[in-house]
Motif scaffolding. Sequence first.
Motif, PDB file in Angstrom:
ATOM      1  N   PHE A  47      -4.514   1.672   7.375  1.00  0.00           N
ATOM      2  CA  PHE A  47      -3.263   2.094   6.729  1.00  0.00           C
ATOM      3  C   PHE A  47      -3.112   3.592   6.956  1.00  0.00           C
ATOM      4  CE2 PHE A  47      -5.032  -1.483   4.488  1.00  0.00           C
ATOM      5  CZ  PHE A  47      -3.976  -2.364   4.389  1.00  0.00           C
ATOM      6  N   ASP A  48      -1.989   4.006   7.554  1.00  0.00           N
ATOM      7  CA  ASP A  48      -1.711   5.422   7.830  1.00  0.00           C
ATOM      8  C   ASP A  48      -0.590   5.919   6.912  1.00  0.00           C
ATOM      9  OD1 ASP A  48      -3.562   5.167   9.851  1.00  0.00           O
ATOM     10  OD2 ASP A  48      -2.065   4.989  11.456  1.00  0.00           O
ATOM     11  N   ASN A  49      -0.732   7.181   6.486  1.00  0.00           N
ATOM     12  CA  ASN A  49       0.343   7.845   5.739  1.00  0.00           C
ATOM     13  C   ASN A  49       0.797   9.035   6.568  1.00  0.00           C
ATOM     14  OD1 ASN A  49       2.015   9.194   3.837  1.00  0.00           O
ATOM     15  ND2 ASN A  49       0.856   8.254   2.161  1.00  0.00           N
ATOM     16  N   CYS A  50       2.059   8.999   6.972  1.00  0.00           N
ATOM     17  CA  CYS A  50       2.567  10.049   7.869  1.00  0.00           C
ATOM     18  C   CYS A  50       3.500  11.029   7.120  1.00  0.00           C
ATOM     19  CB  CYS A  50       3.337   9.420   9.037  1.00  0.00           C
ATOM     20  SG  CYS A  50       2.324   8.316  10.052  1.00  0.00           S
ATOM     21  N   THR A  51       3.702  10.858   5.819  1.00  0.00           N
ATOM     22  CA  THR A  51       4.645  11.726   5.107  1.00  0.00           C
ATOM     23  C   THR A  51       3.949  12.678   4.163  1.00  0.00           C
ATOM     24  OG1 THR A  51       4.903  10.031   3.398  1.00  0.00           O
ATOM     25  CG2 THR A  51       6.460   9.976   5.253  1.00  0.00           C
ATOM     26  N   SER A 106       0.808  -1.230   0.000  1.00  0.00           N
ATOM     27  CA  SER A 106       0.000   0.000   0.000  1.00  0.00           C
ATOM     28  C   SER A 106       0.835   1.271   0.000  1.00  0.00           C
ATOM     29  CB  SER A 106      -0.911  -0.001   1.221  1.00  0.00           C
ATOM     30  OG  SER A 106      -0.127   0.067   2.410  1.00  0.00           O
ATOM     31  N   ASP A 107       2.166   1.128   0.149  1.00  0.00           N
ATOM     32  CA  ASP A 107       3.053   2.285   0.219  1.00  0.00           C
ATOM     33  C   ASP A 107       2.654   3.207   1.369  1.00  0.00           C
ATOM     34  OD1 ASP A 107       5.260   3.707  -0.510  1.00  0.00           O
ATOM     35  OD2 ASP A 107       4.243   4.824  -2.099  1.00  0.00           O
ATOM     36  N   ALA A 108       2.136   2.593   2.476  1.00  0.00           N
ATOM     37  CA  ALA A 108       1.717   3.363   3.660  1.00  0.00           C
ATOM     38  C   ALA A 108       2.873   3.466   4.639  1.00  0.00           C
ATOM     39  CB  ALA A 108       0.516   2.687   4.317  1.00  0.00           C
ATOM     40  N   SER A 109       2.732   4.375   5.576  1.00  0.00           N
ATOM     41  CA  SER A 109       3.742   4.517   6.640  1.00  0.00           C
ATOM     42  C   SER A 109       3.524   3.467   7.746  1.00  0.00           C
ATOM     43  CB  SER A 109       3.662   5.914   7.270  1.00  0.00           C
ATOM     44  OG  SER A 109       3.826   6.919   6.287  1.00  0.00           O
ATOM     45  N   ARG A 110       2.288   3.075   7.955  1.00  0.00           N
ATOM     46  CA  ARG A 110       1.964   2.122   9.040  1.00  0.00           C
ATOM     47  C   ARG A 110       0.744   1.311   8.577  1.00  0.00           C
ATOM     48  NH1 ARG A 110       0.629   5.489  12.766  1.00  0.00           N
ATOM     49  NH2 ARG A 110       2.626   5.636  13.852  1.00  0.00           N
ATOM     50  N   ALA A 111       0.785   0.006   8.854  1.00  0.00           N
ATOM     51  CA  ALA A 111      -0.372  -0.874   8.639  1.00  0.00           C
ATOM     52  C   ALA A 111      -0.666  -1.611   9.963  1.00  0.00           C
ATOM     53  CB  ALA A 111      -0.100  -1.848   7.495  1.00  0.00           C
ATOM     54  N   VAL A 156       7.101   1.667   8.573  1.00  0.00           N
ATOM     55  CA  VAL A 156       8.333   1.962   7.833  1.00  0.00           C
ATOM     56  C   VAL A 156       9.337   2.549   8.813  1.00  0.00           C
ATOM     57  CG1 VAL A 156       7.101   2.345   5.670  1.00  0.00           C
ATOM     58  CG2 VAL A 156       7.515   4.277   7.219  1.00  0.00           C
ATOM     59  N   PRO A 157      10.615   2.465   8.479  1.00  0.00           N
ATOM     60  CA  PRO A 157      11.611   3.054   9.394  1.00  0.00           C
ATOM     61  C   PRO A 157      11.319   4.530   9.643  1.00  0.00           C
ATOM     62  CG  PRO A 157      12.676   1.671   7.773  1.00  0.00           C
ATOM     63  CD  PRO A 157      11.268   1.780   7.340  1.00  0.00           C
ATOM     64  N   GLY A 158      11.481   4.932  10.899  1.00  0.00           N
ATOM     65  CA  GLY A 158      11.296   6.322  11.279  1.00  0.00           C
ATOM     66  C   GLY A 158       9.903   6.645  11.788  1.00  0.00           C
ATOM     67  N   VAL A 159       8.978   5.735  11.645  1.00  0.00           N
ATOM     68  CA  VAL A 159       7.615   5.961  12.161  1.00  0.00           C
ATOM     69  C   VAL A 159       7.486   5.260  13.518  1.00  0.00           C
ATOM     70  CG1 VAL A 159       5.184   5.552  11.770  1.00  0.00           C
ATOM     71  CG2 VAL A 159       6.639   6.201   9.855  1.00  0.00           C
ATOM     72  N   GLN A 160       6.925   5.973  14.449  1.00  0.00           N
ATOM     73  CA  GLN A 160       6.798   5.475  15.835  1.00  0.00           C
ATOM     74  C   GLN A 160       5.747   4.352  15.899  1.00  0.00           C
ATOM     75  OE1 GLN A 160       8.518   6.384  18.567  1.00  0.00           O
ATOM     76  NE2 GLN A 160       7.378   4.850  19.776  1.00  0.00           N
ATOM     77  N   PRO A 161       6.126   3.128  16.336  1.00  0.00           N
ATOM     78  CA  PRO A 161       5.131   2.047  16.492  1.00  0.00           C
ATOM     79  C   PRO A 161       4.141   2.381  17.624  1.00  0.00           C
ATOM     80  CG  PRO A 161       7.369   1.189  16.436  1.00  0.00           C
ATOM     81  CD  PRO A 161       7.501   2.665  16.619  1.00  0.00           C
ATOM     82  N   GLU A 162       2.916   1.901  17.483  1.00  0.00           N
ATOM     83  CA  GLU A 162       1.878   2.135  18.512  1.00  0.00           C
ATOM     84  C   GLU A 162       1.337   0.834  19.109  1.00  0.00           C
ATOM     85  OE1 GLU A 162       0.965   4.991  19.636  1.00  0.00           O
ATOM     86  OE2 GLU A 162       2.097   6.243  18.230  1.00  0.00           O
TER      87      GLU A 162
END
Length: 839
Positions: free
Chosen positions: A171-175, A69-74, A97-103
């Motif tokens: 799916f989150d996109n943080c960029t 999905s090319d998302a920052s987090r799934a 993805v690297p650099g995104v804070q896991p929850e």
Amino acid sequence: MHPKPQQTHATPPQEQRYRDLAERRASPDALARRERYLTAVVEIQQRLLAASASENLFERLVAPLGEASDASRAYIFEAHRSPDGNQLFSQRAEWCVPGVQPELHNPAMQNMPLEQQMPHLYELLSRGQVLCGLVKDLPPEEREALEPQQIRSLLILPLWVHGTLVGFIGFDNCTEEREWDKLEVDLLWAAAGAIALAMEQRQSERALRERELRFRRIAENASDVLYRYQLAGTRSFAFISGVVTKSLGFTPEEHYRDPGLWHRQVHPEDMPLLEQLLSEPHRMSDAPVVVRFTRRDGRLVWLQQVVTPVLDATGLCVAVEGIARDITERRQFEEALKLSEASFRLLLEGVPEPAAIQRDEHIIYANSALVTALGFERPQDLMNRQLQEFLVDEPPTPEGMVSLVTGEKRLRRKDGTVLVTEFASLPLLFDGEPAVVSIARDVTEQRKLQSQLSLTDRMASMGTLAAGIAHEINNPLAFVISNLGFLLDEMRRMPSVLPGGLVARPEVDEWRSVLMEAREGAERVRQIVRQLKSFSRPDEERQEAVDLHAVLDSSVMLAANEIKHRARLTREYGPTLHAKGNEGRLCQVFLNLVVNAAQAIPEGAAEKNEIRLVTRAGEPGRVVVEVRDTGTGISPEVIGRIFDPFFTTKQVGVGTGLGLSICHGIITSLGGEISVESQQGQGTTVRVVLPAAEQGARVEKPMAAPQIPITQRGRVLIVDDEPAVGRALKRILREHEVELATSGRQALEKLSADSRFHAVLCDVMMPDLGGKDLYEAIQQAGSGLERRFVFVSGGAFTQGARDFLARVPNPTLEKPFDETAVRRIVRELVLSNAATVGN
């Protein structure tokens, strides 16, 4: 099926977006993304197929989907219920993805009440719609939750199982603020459907495992043995619960290894039954069957089994499922109960008291004592009869109630006689079924003795009352008779002092007649009081010579009111007869017989009926008294029972059934006999035979000596608490010097001060100091004055007074007085004590 998503955007209208996206679809980037999504969908399908039941399903799925999905987090959230039933959502897997804070380990992501925290999102997901768009376009409450995580755009798809929301994939996109086109949404939706199907399968498998686990827990904790015996292929135990170890001593593992274990341990006699249970369960289905087994330790156990056949699709029995319950203790109890019941029968048979066992109100067992008590010969004569039918005046038991015969009951024998019994009943199991045992105790003789004692107490009370009445009547009667005699004597001796003379007056004869009639009436009262005194001593046990004619006359006088309206009385006395006995008790017997004779004759025909009293000498040493009546008589059926206690032919309220029984007891205790002869309609004769008194036995004191002329005037002290009695005696003894004392203490003072009395006439019963106490006080003084006492009695009704008068040699004068006897006794004392006292 998983519903087709309805994509929801938070940015410009849908038509414009799709036009923009259409332009981009042809680009190489779009084709590359589609390829990635399809690859990811295929990969998660493969992972789902390869996943084991214990593996974390979600962790293996989020990475391919996140990368495609090319998302920052799934991430994947799963729905569940709190203990109080509220729906919560918890994060189960995450890819970043690297650099995104896991929850994933953020506590806020666990047990989320999504409906309260993000109502807009919950409403979309619960309707089967997706949330797709920019965070800045979302409602404020959702922005507050998402913006701190640096989320700029997102796509969330629901996970449904059987029409129920069981979670969601996001799916989150943080960029950048990018959106997902329709193709992406459709491909991700397909992946979500595959995940939902896997969740459904996992839930079904989990539910099945939980049910199987619960079954095993129930089976292991049940008190019964649960088993499944496989028939298809090699016969063996597919399952057997652990409680079998407690029942048979063999573990489940031993049963699994050894399919023929039960066949070796079964009781030889029960082998065919066991084989039928395990081979042909359809013939024994749902019917409890008891099979005996030998435990490992050699003890015998009883297993009650219920089996059900297990059939395959073709209807072939492939297994047997069964429940086996250990009933060894119950069987041992039943065996012990049988032994106990046998012992109970022996016990009841040996009990001397009558006993019966009833079931459904009918006798099923009767011991020998009951058979004998009821007058039967064999226990079979009582079988299937009701105990109730032998009870007198007992109401029937209400329908539906168990008859527990308790308390005092009257029991009618076969011959019609009645026993008084005390019953005790209680329910029990007999021959394995409910029954009632009743045990009776014959208290006929006890009740007879109690009634006799009660009657004796009443007679003693009545005798005491009669003696007291006689005493109280005798005091005034003594001076009434004495004063009447004094007036008559005075009228005879009164000189004529007036011209013509008092004696010559015509009314003097009438005065004399009045005085004589009054004295005659007083004499009749004296006779009645004398009979009361005879009747007042039925409690004495002393036996002496008794004048039977005097006893009969006393009884007739007391029963005169019963006789005069029914019959005429005839006395047919032989020579004077004296019997050895007790005057009071014989008076009680003959009074009862005379009253019975009178009550057997109806009122209103006294001139046609007769009561005859006959006395005669019997066999040597015996005397006979007969009481005959012309009454209704006694039937032959009951004449043999008239001396039984509580039996009476009189009406209710007239007789107690104890009179003749008590008479029989009194006569036999005196060494005599009593019998009855009767014919219905002609009358009854009661015959009493008593031992005659010994020759020379005295009934009365010696007759008075001839009258001696007065030769000397004496001094006399009269002691009586009734002043009128003292004055009457003083008039009788007017030729002597007489002094009066109205109490024992006053007399003691006089006698202590002056002992020059020729005679002391002393009342026996006085309130402060009685005649007995005064006599003993003078005797202790040693003056010898006690020999000059003459006792005056109006009825010495106490035993002590009677014993005292019988012991001392002093003479006794009975009230009312015989004036001649009073003068004679005083004259003798004056003459005998003249020398001692002096003039």
